[in-house]
Write an enzyme that holds these catalytic residues in place. Structure first.
Site, PDB file in Angstrom:
ATOM      1  N   HIS A 218       0.817  -1.215   0.000  1.00  0.00           N
ATOM      2  CA  HIS A 218       0.000   0.000   0.000  1.00  0.00           C
ATOM      3  C   HIS A 218       0.856   1.273   0.000  1.00  0.00           C
ATOM      4  O   HIS A 218       1.904   1.344   0.638  1.00  0.00           O
ATOM      5  CB  HIS A 218      -0.907   0.007   1.233  1.00  0.00           C
ATOM      6  CG  HIS A 218      -0.148   0.004   2.534  1.00  0.00           C
ATOM      7  ND1 HIS A 218       0.251   1.156   3.174  1.00  0.00           N
ATOM      8  CD2 HIS A 218       0.308  -1.013   3.294  1.00  0.00           C
ATOM      9  CE1 HIS A 218       0.903   0.854   4.281  1.00  0.00           C
ATOM     10  NE2 HIS A 218       0.946  -0.462   4.385  1.00  0.00           N
ATOM     11  N   ASP A 219       0.403   2.250  -0.757  1.00  0.00           N
ATOM     12  CA  ASP A 219       0.959   3.604  -0.741  1.00  0.00           C
ATOM     13  C   ASP A 219       2.378   3.709  -1.292  1.00  0.00           C
ATOM     14  O   ASP A 219       3.038   4.728  -1.110  1.00  0.00           O
ATOM     15  CB  ASP A 219       0.911   4.191   0.679  1.00  0.00           C
ATOM     16  CG  ASP A 219      -0.498   4.277   1.227  1.00  0.00           C
ATOM     17  OD1 ASP A 219      -1.243   5.162   0.792  1.00  0.00           O
ATOM     18  OD2 ASP A 219      -0.861   3.434   2.078  1.00  0.00           O
TER      19      ASP A 219
ATOM     20  N   GLY B 270       5.066  -0.893   2.817  1.00  0.00           N
ATOM     21  CA  GLY B 270       4.210   0.261   2.602  1.00  0.00           C
ATOM     22  C   GLY B 270       4.978   1.562   2.504  1.00  0.00           C
ATOM     23  O   GLY B 270       5.985   1.774   3.187  1.00  0.00           O
TER      24      GLY B 270
END
Length: 263
Positions: free
Chosen positions: A126-127, A144
Site C-alpha cells: 500500500h501507498d 508500505g
C-alpha cells in the site's frame, strides 16, 4: 488471447463486474475477474485467472499474467474504509502471482509508473510510489510507502522496509534487507543493506558518459570512503564546483529528504 483494435475480447468464463471500464483492444482471459471500479486502458491484456479489483486505474498496453492480484485491499491495520486506489501507467508487466495493493486512506493512491517489470511472486504494498522502468526480480517485496526512482533494479528475494526510498539508477543485490534510504546511482547489498559501490554497469547501459560516471564516483567516495559523517559530506558536496550539475542536485535533493537516514 490476442489484442484487437476494436472491441475488448472477453473470454466467456471471465467475470466483468458492472461498472468496469475496458478500452478498445483489451483482452481478458478465462476465469479472470475484473471488479466494478476498475478502468483498463487500450491494448491491456489480462491473462486467465488474474484478478483486477478495487479502485484501480490502469493505462494502456499492460500485461497481467495468470494468478496475479492487482488492486488488493491494503494490509495496513489503520485502514478506516473509504475508497483508496491504485494508479498504474502504461506498458507494465505483472508476472504470475504478483500482487499490488491499494492505498490505505480515502482518495489516496498507490502509484506505479510506466514500463516496469514485476516478476513472479513479488509484492508492492500500500501507498508505494514506483517510477518508471523498475525491474523487480522474483520473490521480492516493497513495504508500505516505499518510494522507488526510475531505472531501479531489485534483485531476487529482496525486502525493502516500509517508508524507505530507492533513488534513481539504484541496484539492490539479491536477498538484501534494505532498512534505510539508498541514494541515487548506488549498488546496495547485504543484510542489513549497505552501499558497496556505484552502479557503473547500469549507468553505462543508460547512456551516462565517462565524465558523468566519474562525477558520481566522486560523490560515492565523499560519502563512503573519506571518513566523513553525513553532515560533513553534505557540506562538502554543497561546496562542490559542480553543485549545479543535475547529478549533484539530484543527490542533494535526495539526501535532504531522507527521514530514515541512508545506507
Amino acid at each position: 488471447m490476442s489484442k484487437t483494435t476494436a472491441e475488448p475480447h472477453i473470454h466467456p468464463t471471465a467475470i466483468i463486474e458492472e461498472g468496469a471500464q475496458l478500452a478498445e483492444g483489451v483482452s481478458v482471459g478465462a476465469y479472470a475477474y475484473i471488479g466494478a471500479e476498475v478502468k483498463l486502458g487500450a491494448g491491456t491484456v489480462i491473462a486467465h485467472h488474474a484478478t483486477i479489483e478495487g479502485y484501480t486505474q490502469m493505462g494502456r498496453d499492460n500485461q497481467v499474467f495468470p494468478y496475479a492480484y492487482i488492486g488488493a485491499k491494503t494490509h495496513d491495520l489503520k485502514f478506516k474504509g473509504g475508497n483508496p486506489g491504485l494508479k498504474i501507467g502504461d506498458r507494465n508487466v505483472f508476472r504470475e502471482y504478483t500482487n499490488v495493493h491499494l492505498a490505505t486512506n480515502d482518495e489516496e493512491f498507490t502509484v506505479v509508473g510506466n514500463d516496469n517489470v514485476i516478476l513472479a511472486y513479488s509484492h508492492i504494498a500500500h501507498d508505494c510510489i514506483i517510477g518508471d522502468r523498475l525491474v523487480m526480480s522474483s520473490h521480492s517485496a516493497l513495504g508500505g510507502h516505499v518510494v522507488v526512482g526510475d531505472h531501479v533494479v531489485v534483485g531476487w528475494g529482496v525486502g525493502v522496509h516500509q517508508f524507505c526510498r530507492l533513488g534513481a539508477h539504484v541496484m539492490v543485490g539479491a536477498c538484501s534487507k534494505v532498512v534505510q534510504d539508498v541514494p541515487p546511482y548506488m549498488i546496495v547489498d547485504g543484510n542489513p543493506g549497505e552501499v558497496r559501490t556505484i552502479n557503473k554497469v547500469g549507468l553505462e547501459r543508460r547512456g551516462f558518459t565517462a565524465d558523468q560516471i566519474e562525477l558520481i564516483r566522486g560523490m560515492y567516495r565523499l560519502f563512503y570512503r573519506q571518513g566523513l559523517n553525513r553532515s560533513q559530506a553534505l557540506e562538502q558536496l554543497r561546496a562542490h564546483e559542480k553543485v549545479t550539475d543535475p547529478l549533484v542536485a539530484a543527490m542533494l535533493e535526495f539526501t535532504a529528504r531522507s527521514d530514515r537516514g541512508f545506507s
